[in-house]
Design a protein around this motif. Structure first.
Motif, PDB file in Angstrom:
ATOM      1  N   UNK B 199     -18.416  18.363  30.137  1.00 49.28           N
ATOM      2  CA  UNK B 199     -17.089  18.574  29.535  1.00 49.28           C
ATOM      3  C   UNK B 199     -17.110  18.242  28.051  1.00 49.28           C
ATOM      4  N   UNK B 200     -16.339  19.021  27.274  1.00 51.41           N
ATOM      5  CA  UNK B 200     -16.256  18.734  25.841  1.00 51.41           C
ATOM      6  C   UNK B 200     -15.296  17.583  25.531  1.00 51.41           C
ATOM      7  N   UNK B 201     -14.139  17.450  26.185  1.00 47.16           N
ATOM      8  CA  UNK B 201     -13.232  16.332  25.875  1.00 47.16           C
ATOM      9  C   UNK B 201     -13.855  14.975  26.254  1.00 47.16           C
ATOM     10  N   UNK B 202     -13.328  13.927  25.615  1.00 49.64           N
ATOM     11  CA  UNK B 202     -13.911  12.580  25.747  1.00 49.64           C
ATOM     12  C   UNK B 202     -13.054  11.668  26.619  1.00 49.64           C
ATOM     13  N   UNK B 203     -13.263  11.614  27.938  1.00 51.11           N
ATOM     14  CA  UNK B 203     -12.442  10.729  28.780  1.00 51.11           C
ATOM     15  C   UNK B 203     -12.660   9.245  28.457  1.00 51.11           C
ATOM     16  N   UNK B 204     -13.861   8.927  27.937  1.00 51.96           N
ATOM     17  CA  UNK B 204     -14.157   7.508  27.657  1.00 51.96           C
ATOM     18  C   UNK B 204     -13.304   6.973  26.498  1.00 51.96           C
ATOM     19  N   UNK B 205     -12.692   7.874  25.734  1.00 52.22           N
ATOM     20  CA  UNK B 205     -11.827   7.424  24.631  1.00 52.22           C
ATOM     21  C   UNK B 205     -10.396   7.187  25.108  1.00 52.22           C
ATOM     22  N   UNK B 206     -10.123   7.554  26.381  1.00 50.30           N
ATOM     23  CA  UNK B 206      -8.750   7.474  26.902  1.00 50.30           C
ATOM     24  C   UNK B 206      -8.694   6.501  28.075  1.00 50.30           C
ATOM     25  N   UNK B 218      -8.737   7.929  35.486  1.00 49.18           N
ATOM     26  CA  UNK B 218      -8.911   8.439  36.843  1.00 49.18           C
ATOM     27  C   UNK B 218     -10.227   9.159  37.066  1.00 49.18           C
ATOM     28  N   UNK B 219     -10.856   9.614  35.981  1.00 51.69           N
ATOM     29  CA  UNK B 219     -12.183  10.216  36.148  1.00 51.69           C
ATOM     30  C   UNK B 219     -13.158   9.144  36.643  1.00 51.69           C
ATOM     31  N   UNK B 220     -13.050   7.951  36.041  1.00 49.72           N
ATOM     32  CA  UNK B 220     -13.959   6.879  36.441  1.00 49.72           C
ATOM     33  C   UNK B 220     -13.573   6.304  37.801  1.00 49.72           C
ATOM     34  N   UNK B 221     -12.252   6.203  38.060  1.00 49.07           N
ATOM     35  CA  UNK B 221     -11.876   5.667  39.382  1.00 49.07           C
ATOM     36  C   UNK B 221     -12.169   6.684  40.489  1.00 49.07           C
ATOM     37  N   UNK B 222     -12.173   7.992  40.161  1.00 50.38           N
ATOM     38  CA  UNK B 222     -12.601   8.989  41.149  1.00 50.38           C
ATOM     39  C   UNK B 222     -14.042   8.728  41.562  1.00 50.38           C
TER      40      UNK B 222
END
Lengths: 96, 225
Positions: B199-206, B218-222
């Motif tokens: 993925x291009x967006x940065x979930x780790x920044x959110x 929720x990406x990490x808790x998934x």
């Protein structure tokens, strides 16, 4: 002296160097925004008869090999394995 | 859950993802690209950045590094792999994900928070999200314009392999809200087995209200679910 020269000549023969150029361009169907900007700029500069510009990459490769065919195969392998992204790019190999 | 973050010369989101993983209670290890073995991991993350200065093509050189052979082996045996931004580009260069990421259509480096829609919420990476949930996630890239051949695009749609698509606040997907020119507004995809997400967006920044929002959590808790 003569012997040294002969040896040098022989070792040069063994290490014959061939030179190739590889030109990589985006495939016809892939949008080339950089080429488009360059084209628009040239048109703005008055080059009115300009039809199309596609921007690409150029590599010059020297290879220690005597046999042109073998060398060409090696260069082709380099292209396929690293230099070119075959999904979006085409390439041409030329001996120089 | 054990995770490993691969670090290349030029990676610059490696620390951010490590902080996010540790915050979410992952047991994380950093792995240098010259290493030839991976620690035992349930998740391998290829972080964002500019590996090898984006020489040749973004991700091309990193895609041939020593550790990548191990990542490919792990991926083939079912290990979860997450590639973010440059990590996504590297995954396409290794062939683990099909397609490629071209230069942004507007030729500009784009750094902004955008809306993306969760298209498939039944994977290891997305089961804590609702279907069609809209997330606000940061993007920061110069080559995020996803491109692939028509057969692969068909496969992505048919087999529900599109992870996220760029959309507006209401979830409408159209060209106006496509930041980089990606085919079908695609922001992230899975491989066929759905154990690899790029993925291009940065979930780790959110992952923290103080600096942004918590839409990435929720990406990490998934993954932990």
């Amino acid at each position: 002296m003569k012997l040294i020269l002969e040896r040098q000549f022989l070792s040069n023969l063994k290490k014959n160097k061939l030179k190739f150029s590889v030109t990589v361009t985006l495939k016809k169907d892939v949008l080339d925004p950089q080429g488009k900007v360059v084209q628009n700029t040239l048109v703005n500069m008055g080059m009115n008869n300009l039809r199309n510009i596609r921007q690409g990459k150029h590599f010059e490769i020297e290879i220690d090999e005597n046999d042109t065919e073998v060398a060409q195969k090696k260069i082709d392998e380099m292209c396929k394995k690293l230099l070119v992204n075959l999904i979006i790019e085409d390439y041409k190999i030329n001996k120089i | 859950m054990k995770s490993s973050v691969i670090v290349f010369p030029g990676s610059n989101c490696d620390r951010d993802i490590a902080v996010a993983l540790e915050k979410m209670q992952f047991e994380n290890k950093m792995v240098w690209h010259k290493d030839t073995s991976l620690p035992k991991s349930d998740l391998i993350v290829i972080p964002g950045g500019f590996s090898y200065g984006d020489y040749l093509r973004s991700g091309a050189i990193a895609g041939k590094s020593l550790i990548i052979n191990e990542v490919i082996k792990a991926a083939n045996s079912g290990c979860l792999i997450l590639g973010i931004c440059n990590g996504f580009q590297i995954l396409t260069e290794t062939g683990l994900l099909k397609g490629t990421l071209l230069r942004n259509k507007n030729l500009k480096f784009i750094n902004k928070d955008v809306n993306i829609k969760v298209i498939n919420n039944s994977t290891k990476f997305s089961n804590k999200y609702k279907k069609d949930e809209i997330l606000k996630i940061n993007i920061a890239h110069n080559e995020g314009n996803f491109f692939t051949d028509s057969n692969h695009l068909e496969e992505l749609k048919k087999e529900n392999l599109i992870a996220f698509q760029y959309c507006d606040e209401k979830g409408n997907i159209n060209e106006e809200v496509n930041p980089n020119g990606s085919l079908e507004n695609i922001a992230g995809i899975y491989n066929q087995k759905k154990n690899i997400l790029g993925m291009m967006p940065h979930p780790e920044r959110m992952v923290d209200e103080i600096i942004s929002n918590k839409d990435g959590i929720n990406l990490f808790s998934s993954l932990l679910n």
